[in-house]
Design a protein around this motif. Structure first.
Motif, mmCIF file in Angstrom:
data_model
loop_
_atom_site.group_PDB
_atom_site.id
_atom_site.type_symbol
_atom_site.label_atom_id
_atom_site.label_comp_id
_atom_site.label_asym_id
_atom_site.label_seq_id
_atom_site.Cartn_x
_atom_site.Cartn_y
_atom_site.Cartn_z
ATOM 1 N N ALA A 48 11.698 11.938 13.788
ATOM 2 C CA ALA A 48 12.114 13.174 14.286
ATOM 3 C C ALA A 48 12.288 12.983 16.032
ATOM 4 N N LEU A 49 11.425 12.166 16.551
ATOM 5 C CA LEU A 49 11.461 12.208 18.155
ATOM 6 C C LEU A 49 12.419 11.286 18.562
ATOM 7 N N PHE A 50 13.177 10.500 17.618
ATOM 8 C CA PHE A 50 14.631 9.620 18.230
ATOM 9 C C PHE A 50 15.904 10.093 17.480
ATOM 10 N N THR A 51 15.760 11.377 16.794
ATOM 11 C CA THR A 51 16.958 11.638 16.405
ATOM 12 C C THR A 51 17.537 13.129 17.105
ATOM 13 N N PRO A 52 18.587 13.413 16.983
ATOM 14 C CA PRO A 52 19.338 14.533 17.681
ATOM 15 C C PRO A 52 18.605 15.881 17.126
ATOM 16 N N MET A 53 18.108 16.625 18.091
ATOM 17 C CA MET A 53 17.574 17.778 17.698
ATOM 18 C C MET A 53 18.615 18.896 17.161
ATOM 19 N N PHE A 54 19.871 18.929 17.990
ATOM 20 C CA PHE A 54 20.677 19.885 17.827
ATOM 21 C C PHE A 54 22.041 19.318 17.509
ATOM 22 N N PHE A 55 23.078 19.883 16.974
ATOM 23 C CA PHE A 55 24.511 19.704 16.868
ATOM 24 C C PHE A 55 24.985 20.464 17.998
ATOM 25 N N GLY A 56 25.942 19.616 18.941
ATOM 26 C CA GLY A 56 26.446 20.307 19.780
ATOM 27 C C GLY A 56 26.051 19.949 21.145
ATOM 28 N N ASN A 57 24.996 19.364 21.195
ATOM 29 C CA ASN A 57 23.864 18.739 22.258
ATOM 30 C C ASN A 57 23.079 17.629 21.930
ATOM 31 N N TRP A 58 23.309 16.503 22.099
ATOM 32 C CA TRP A 58 22.830 15.377 21.500
ATOM 33 C C TRP A 58 21.438 14.824 22.066
ATOM 34 N N THR A 59 20.757 15.850 22.325
ATOM 35 C CA THR A 59 19.331 15.736 22.951
ATOM 36 C C THR A 59 18.372 15.421 21.840
ATOM 37 N N ILE A 60 17.621 14.088 21.960
ATOM 38 C CA ILE A 60 16.674 13.690 21.113
ATOM 39 C C ILE A 60 15.491 14.627 21.136
ATOM 40 N N GLY A 61 14.728 14.268 20.175
ATOM 41 C CA GLY A 61 13.470 14.985 20.054
ATOM 42 C C GLY A 61 12.250 14.876 21.137
ATOM 43 N N MET A 81 3.531 11.965 9.489
ATOM 44 C CA MET A 81 3.376 11.400 10.865
ATOM 45 C C MET A 81 4.573 10.565 10.929
ATOM 46 N N LEU A 82 5.132 9.769 9.993
ATOM 47 C CA LEU A 82 6.094 8.787 9.877
ATOM 48 C C LEU A 82 7.453 9.670 10.299
ATOM 49 N N LEU A 83 7.629 10.708 9.343
ATOM 50 C CA LEU A 83 8.702 11.709 9.521
ATOM 51 C C LEU A 83 8.733 12.415 11.056
ATOM 52 N N PHE A 109 15.684 18.280 13.945
ATOM 53 C CA PHE A 109 14.922 19.409 13.789
ATOM 54 C C PHE A 109 14.701 19.616 12.345
ATOM 55 N N ILE A 110 15.625 19.124 11.190
ATOM 56 C CA ILE A 110 15.314 19.073 9.946
ATOM 57 C C ILE A 110 13.898 17.908 9.303
ATOM 58 N N ILE A 111 14.231 16.960 10.105
ATOM 59 C CA ILE A 111 13.193 15.839 10.096
ATOM 60 C C ILE A 111 11.686 16.255 10.589
ATOM 61 N N TRP A 112 11.665 16.994 11.608
ATOM 62 C CA TRP A 112 10.569 17.573 12.311
ATOM 63 C C TRP A 112 9.797 18.580 11.395
ATOM 64 N N LEU A 113 10.648 19.361 10.767
ATOM 65 C CA LEU A 113 10.161 20.510 10.112
ATOM 66 C C LEU A 113 9.793 19.996 8.616
ATOM 67 N N LYS A 143 0.941 -1.306 -0.030
ATOM 68 C CA LYS A 143 -0.004 -0.022 0.082
ATOM 69 C C LYS A 143 0.760 1.142 0.014
ATOM 70 N N LYS A 144 0.517 2.238 -0.900
ATOM 71 C CA LYS A 144 1.296 3.467 -1.020
ATOM 72 C C LYS A 144 0.729 4.462 0.189
ATOM 73 N N LEU A 145 1.688 5.141 0.854
ATOM 74 C CA LEU A 145 1.107 5.885 1.900
ATOM 75 C C LEU A 145 0.984 7.304 1.443
ATOM 76 N N ASN A 146 -0.075 7.734 2.147
ATOM 77 C CA ASN A 146 -0.579 9.180 1.802
ATOM 78 C C ASN A 146 0.406 10.162 2.383
ATOM 79 N N TYR A 147 0.173 11.479 2.059
ATOM 80 C CA TYR A 147 0.928 12.468 2.698
ATOM 81 C C TYR A 147 0.801 12.633 4.226
ATOM 82 N N LYS A 148 -0.317 12.557 4.858
ATOM 83 C CA LYS A 148 -0.637 12.421 6.196
ATOM 84 C C LYS A 148 0.324 11.550 6.940
ATOM 85 N N GLN A 149 0.368 10.218 6.440
ATOM 86 C CA GLN A 149 0.995 9.192 6.862
ATOM 87 C C GLN A 149 2.300 9.263 6.865
ATOM 88 N N ILE A 150 2.993 10.081 5.435
ATOM 89 C CA ILE A 150 4.386 10.244 5.415
ATOM 90 C C ILE A 150 4.910 11.199 6.586
#
Length: 128
Positions: A17-30, A11-13, A109-113, A2-9
Motif C-alpha cells: 500500500a505504501l507504493f500504490t496510489p492512495m486516491f484516484f484523481g491524484n496519483w499520490t502514493i501511500g 505487513m506485506l499488504l 487505500f483498499i490495500i492499506w485497509l 514456509k506459509k505466512l501467518n496473518y501478521k506477515q500477510i
C-alpha cells in the motif's frame, strides 16, 4: 516453502500500500500520505489526521506482544474505524498555488485497509 501467518500477510499488504496510489484523481502514493499526514493535525483536518493516527495504532498492535488478545482486537477495530475517515476526504492540494484536485479513495487505500482487516481476522481466529 514456509506459509505466512496473518501478521506477515498484513505487513506485506501494508508495504504494498505504501507504493500504490492512495486516491484516484491524484496519483499520490501511500508513503507520501504516511510522511505528510501529520499536517492534518495542524490544519485541523480530521479526514487527514485521524487516518494518519491509524498507522500508529496498527504498529502498536503489531509491536506490543504483551497486550492481551482482547486489547489487540479492540485496537484493530479502532484502527479500522480511524482508517475509514479517509473516505470523507474529497480534495487534495495540487500545488502551492492553492489549486485542489478532486479525489476518491484508490487501490492503495483498499490495500492499506485490507492489511488492518487481515490483522483483525487473524486475531479473531486466534481467540477461538
Amino acid at each position: 516453502m514456509k506459509k505466512l501467518n496473518y501478521k506477515q500477510i498484513s505487513m506485506l499488504l501494508y508495504g504494498i500500500a505504501l507504493f500504490t496510489p492512495m486516491f484516484f484523481g491524484n496519483w499520490t502514493i501511500g508513503v507520501f500520505g504516511l510522511i505528510m499526514g501529520w499536517l492534518g493535525i495542524f490544519a485541523l483536518e480530521p479526514f487527514v489526521a485521524i487516518p494518519w493516527i491509524a498507522n500508529f495504532l496498527y504498529f502498536g498492535n503489531l509491536i506490543f506482544n504483551k497486550l492481551n488478545l482482547k486489547t489487540k482486537i479492540g485496537l484493530s477495530i479502532l484502527t479500522i474505524i480511524c482508517a475509514l475517515f479517509v473516505i470523507g476526504l474529497r480534495e487534495l492540494p495540487e500545488n502551492e498555488g492553492g489549486r485542489n484536485s478532486d479525489i476518491v479513495v484508490g487501490i492503495g487505500f483498499i490495500i492499506w485497509l485490507s492489511s488492518f482487516v487481515i490483522l483483525l481476522i487473524g486475531q479473531l481466529r486466534e481467540k477461538k
